[in-house]
Structures are given as C-alpha cells and as structure tokens.
Design a protein around this motif. Structure first.
Motif, mmCIF file in Angstrom:
data_model
loop_
_atom_site.group_PDB
_atom_site.id
_atom_site.type_symbol
_atom_site.label_atom_id
_atom_site.label_comp_id
_atom_site.label_asym_id
_atom_site.label_seq_id
_atom_site.Cartn_x
_atom_site.Cartn_y
_atom_site.Cartn_z
ATOM 1 N N SER A 66 0.807 -1.144 0.128
ATOM 2 C CA SER A 66 0.074 -0.065 0.059
ATOM 3 C C SER A 66 0.983 1.216 -0.087
ATOM 4 C CB SER A 66 -0.868 0.221 1.238
ATOM 5 O OG SER A 66 0.002 0.082 2.394
ATOM 6 N N ASP A 67 0.414 2.344 0.036
ATOM 7 C CA ASP A 67 1.022 3.777 0.021
ATOM 8 C C ASP A 67 1.870 3.751 1.444
ATOM 9 O OD1 ASP A 67 -0.185 4.372 -2.499
ATOM 10 O OD2 ASP A 67 -1.496 6.070 -1.408
ATOM 11 N N PHE A 70 5.163 1.763 1.287
ATOM 12 C CA PHE A 70 6.202 2.508 0.540
ATOM 13 C C PHE A 70 6.840 3.476 1.373
ATOM 14 C CE2 PHE A 70 4.262 0.882 -3.290
ATOM 15 C CZ PHE A 70 5.405 0.496 -4.167
ATOM 16 N N THR A 71 6.078 4.366 2.298
ATOM 17 C CA THR A 71 6.381 5.173 3.209
ATOM 18 C C THR A 71 7.267 4.413 4.324
ATOM 19 O OG1 THR A 71 4.457 6.371 2.936
ATOM 20 C CG2 THR A 71 5.652 6.834 5.057
ATOM 21 N N SER A 135 4.853 1.963 -8.535
ATOM 22 C CA SER A 135 6.498 2.193 -8.590
ATOM 23 C C SER A 135 6.738 2.725 -10.139
ATOM 24 C CB SER A 135 7.010 0.843 -8.389
ATOM 25 O OG SER A 135 8.516 1.036 -8.738
ATOM 26 N N THR A 166 10.111 7.636 -7.944
ATOM 27 C CA THR A 166 8.652 7.483 -7.730
ATOM 28 C C THR A 166 8.336 6.265 -7.185
ATOM 29 O OG1 THR A 166 7.905 9.074 -9.333
ATOM 30 C CG2 THR A 166 6.201 7.395 -8.415
ATOM 31 N N ALA A 167 8.260 5.931 -5.796
ATOM 32 C CA ALA A 167 7.957 4.668 -5.246
ATOM 33 C C ALA A 167 8.838 3.507 -5.874
ATOM 34 C CB ALA A 167 6.514 4.323 -5.339
ATOM 35 N N TRP A 264 1.314 12.353 -1.435
ATOM 36 C CA TRP A 264 0.091 11.962 -2.547
ATOM 37 C C TRP A 264 -0.541 10.892 -1.645
ATOM 38 C CZ3 TRP A 264 5.149 10.715 -4.246
ATOM 39 C CH2 TRP A 264 5.418 9.456 -4.408
ATOM 40 N N GLU A 265 -1.907 10.698 -1.882
ATOM 41 C CA GLU A 265 -2.719 9.500 -1.646
ATOM 42 C C GLU A 265 -3.206 9.047 -2.937
ATOM 43 O OE1 GLU A 265 -3.423 8.303 1.042
ATOM 44 O OE2 GLU A 265 -2.636 9.746 2.355
ATOM 45 N N SER A 266 -3.225 7.704 -3.085
ATOM 46 C CA SER A 266 -3.738 6.765 -4.439
ATOM 47 C C SER A 266 -4.720 6.109 -4.195
ATOM 48 C CB SER A 266 -2.367 5.958 -4.668
ATOM 49 O OG SER A 266 -1.423 6.529 -4.908
ATOM 50 N N TRP A 268 -6.975 2.975 -6.039
ATOM 51 C CA TRP A 268 -6.849 2.088 -7.063
ATOM 52 C C TRP A 268 -8.250 1.459 -7.357
ATOM 53 C CZ3 TRP A 268 -2.358 1.678 -10.148
ATOM 54 C CH2 TRP A 268 -1.414 2.373 -9.588
#
Length: 329
Positions: A66-67, A70-71, A135, A166-167, A264-266, A268
């Motif tokens: 999830s986002d 990655f954080t 990614s 980016t990720a 950012w928030e994604s 999907w």
C-alpha cells in the motif's frame, strides 16, 4: 525540520525523519570519512511516531503493498533517485544518468548493503523485474546490467529522474523485507509487529549522512481521534495525520505544532474480476468523476494532478491526462 520535545509536539511525515540523511553527492565509502550528519531528534531514547492505519506487508513489490508500505520502507532502502522535500528528484544511488533514444543508462555510486555486500546493477535489474505500479520502475520495459555498477533501462518516460524517484526502492536481489534482513538505507528494520509497530535502528553500513537517533518506533494508530489523543498526552512525539476538515484548527487548539509536506494519496480500482475488455475498462476510467474525488479528498489542501510525477510550483501537477472542466460558479 527539528522536533520540539519541550512542551509541544511536532507533526510531520515519516519521510522527513530521514530526508536529511539522503545524500546529494557521491558519499565516501570509508567509515571514518562519513559526514557528521544532521541531528535527528530523540537521541538514545528514540522517537515514537504515529501513522494512521496498518501495513499488511513491508515488501513494496508485493501485491498487498500500500502507500503506507512505501512510506515505511523509505528509510530502509535506497532508490536511484529520490524526491527532496520540495518535490525535486535528487540523485541517491545513481551517480550519473545518461538518457538515450531507448531509455537511460545509470552508473551507481559505490555503496554497500547492511551485510557488507556491494550494491550492484544486478540488484537494480532484480528490483525492476518485480516492480508493478505505482512504482516508477514499472515504466521500465527491460533492464540489463552492463557492468557491476552500470545498468541500462529501456522504456517510455518523459522524465527518467522523476520516474525513478517514484516509489522505486532498490532491494537486495529484488528480495523481500523482514526484520534482521539486509537493508541499504540509513536505518534497518529491528522488528515488525503487524497492527502494532515497526522499529528502526541505524544501519552501521549506511553510506550517507549518519542519523542521530538510535531508535525510531513507528506505531500504527487505527483512528484519527486516538492519534490526536496520543499526541496531546505526549505518548507520541510526532505523527502523520491525513488531511481532514478543520484539522489545522484542531491541532492549534491542542497546542500541537504542525506543518505540511509534499505527498500523495492513491486510489486504485480493481477491475480484474469485472470481465471487461480494454475498451470497457477505459470507459470506466473515463467515467470516474475526478472532480468529485478532489472535492471529497483533497479539498483546498492540494491539487488534482494530471501526471504521475507532480511537483512544486503552479504548473508542476499538470501533465498529459485530461483535466475535466470545472463547473461554472
């Protein structure tokens, strides 16, 4: 951005804890030549930091990532490039990048994993082969090592540095993530308890500026109200709350220092079981009311991006995607 442990607490994104540890130039490989680093608050007693929600996995290339995944892995692994706090891509693991008609050729800086093994082009290739969206490595159609520290990436990108920032963490052999494993960032993962916390300690073989905190505990908080209560009571030193209505006023009223950072928030949409062909899926994508999503999620705290690589400035969120017209007022 310093912590202020006396009296008030500071809210900031987890990425800021290690932003000062991201090297912008070639880092010396010898331990005695390491730069002094930038002070990270907490010292030997450590930092307790809160994030909303939970991470099912810490493997950024798992289908369950999830986002938040990655954080959480950002302090653990390097990427070829990394966005700074202003949204500009800066070289990290990449020493140089030369764009070609077919893609880009990268020369890696001299760096080592936490087990002492050299970070090589093969690690980059293995990570590319595992990567999926969001990614940036998923934009790479093919990757091959052309030397121990040189890799050729082919694919379509309008800005390779942004894409590779980016990720896009580089993992040892492209492998998974677990406590006691091999890491390449300023921190290593000491322990991970799903639903409770992830514990970070410095990576002694980190090749950048040395972090000054010996311990960071990232605790998973299930509710914004609980997070604010933990901050007010002093049980959290900092946190990354999501944007919400009147959040700034509530933080001010509680006497909590706060600031905003680029992120950012994604969202999907899973269409795997929808039995739609490509044309049908494209129709669903076109029918999504992105302005309604902007009003509901972003409000006045950000912008609706039309690119995968938004940055700072009045036009840096603009890209090739169609922006729906705003209704007349």
């Amino acid at each position: 951005m310093p912590f202020r442990p006396q009296g008030k607490h500071l809210l900031l994104a987890l990425a800021c804890l290690v932003a000062a540890c991201t090297p912008g130039v070639e880092a010396p490989s010898r331990e005695r030549d390491k730069p002094a680093g930038v002070a990270v608050p907490g010292g030997a007693e450590g930092i307790v930091f809160g994030v909303l929600g939970d991470a099912v996995t810490l493997d950024p290339y798992s289908p369950l990532a999830s986002d938040l995944t990655f954080t959480l892995v950002r302090p653990l692994f390097p990427s070829l490039f990394r966005f700074d706090r202003d949204g500009r891509p800066r070289a990290m693991l990449a020493r140089s990048a030369t764009e070609t008609d077919l893609g880009v050729r990268i020369t890696l800086r001299r760096a080592r994993w936490s087990n002492g093994r050299t970070i090589t082009a093969r690690d980059v290739v293995a990570s590319v082969r595992r990567a999926d969206p969001p990614s940036g490595l998923a934009a790479v159609a093919s990757a091959r090592a052309i030397g121990a520290r040189r890799v050729e990436l082919r694919g379509a990108s309008t800005g390779w540095r942004q894409t590779l920032a980016t990720a896009a963490p580089i993992l040892p052999g492209g492998g998974g993530v677990h406590p006691g494993g091999v890491f390449g960032g300023p921190f290593r993962l000491s322990s991970f308890t799903p639903g409770l916390e992830a514990v970070y300690r410095p990576n002694p073989r980190w090749w950048g500026a040395e972090p000054q905190s010996e311990l960071i505990r990232v605790q998973f908080v299930q509710d914004l109200e609980i997070m604010l209560a933990l901050l007010t009571s002093g049980r959290l030193d900092g946190a990354a709350p999501p944007s919400s209505v009147n959040l700034g006023q509530r933080l001010d009223a509680a006497g909590l220092s706060h600031s905003a950072v680029l992120g950012w928030e994604s969202l999907w949409f899973d269409l795997e079981g929808a039995q739609l062909n490509d044309s049908g899926r494209a129709g669903v994508a076109r029918a999504i009311d992105r302005l309604a999503l902007e009003r509901g999620f972003v409000r006045t705290h950000g912008r609706l991006a039309t690119t995968l690589h938004p940055g700072p400035g009045p036009t840096a969120a603009e890209g090739a995607w169609h922006r729906p017209p705003r209704p007349a007022v």
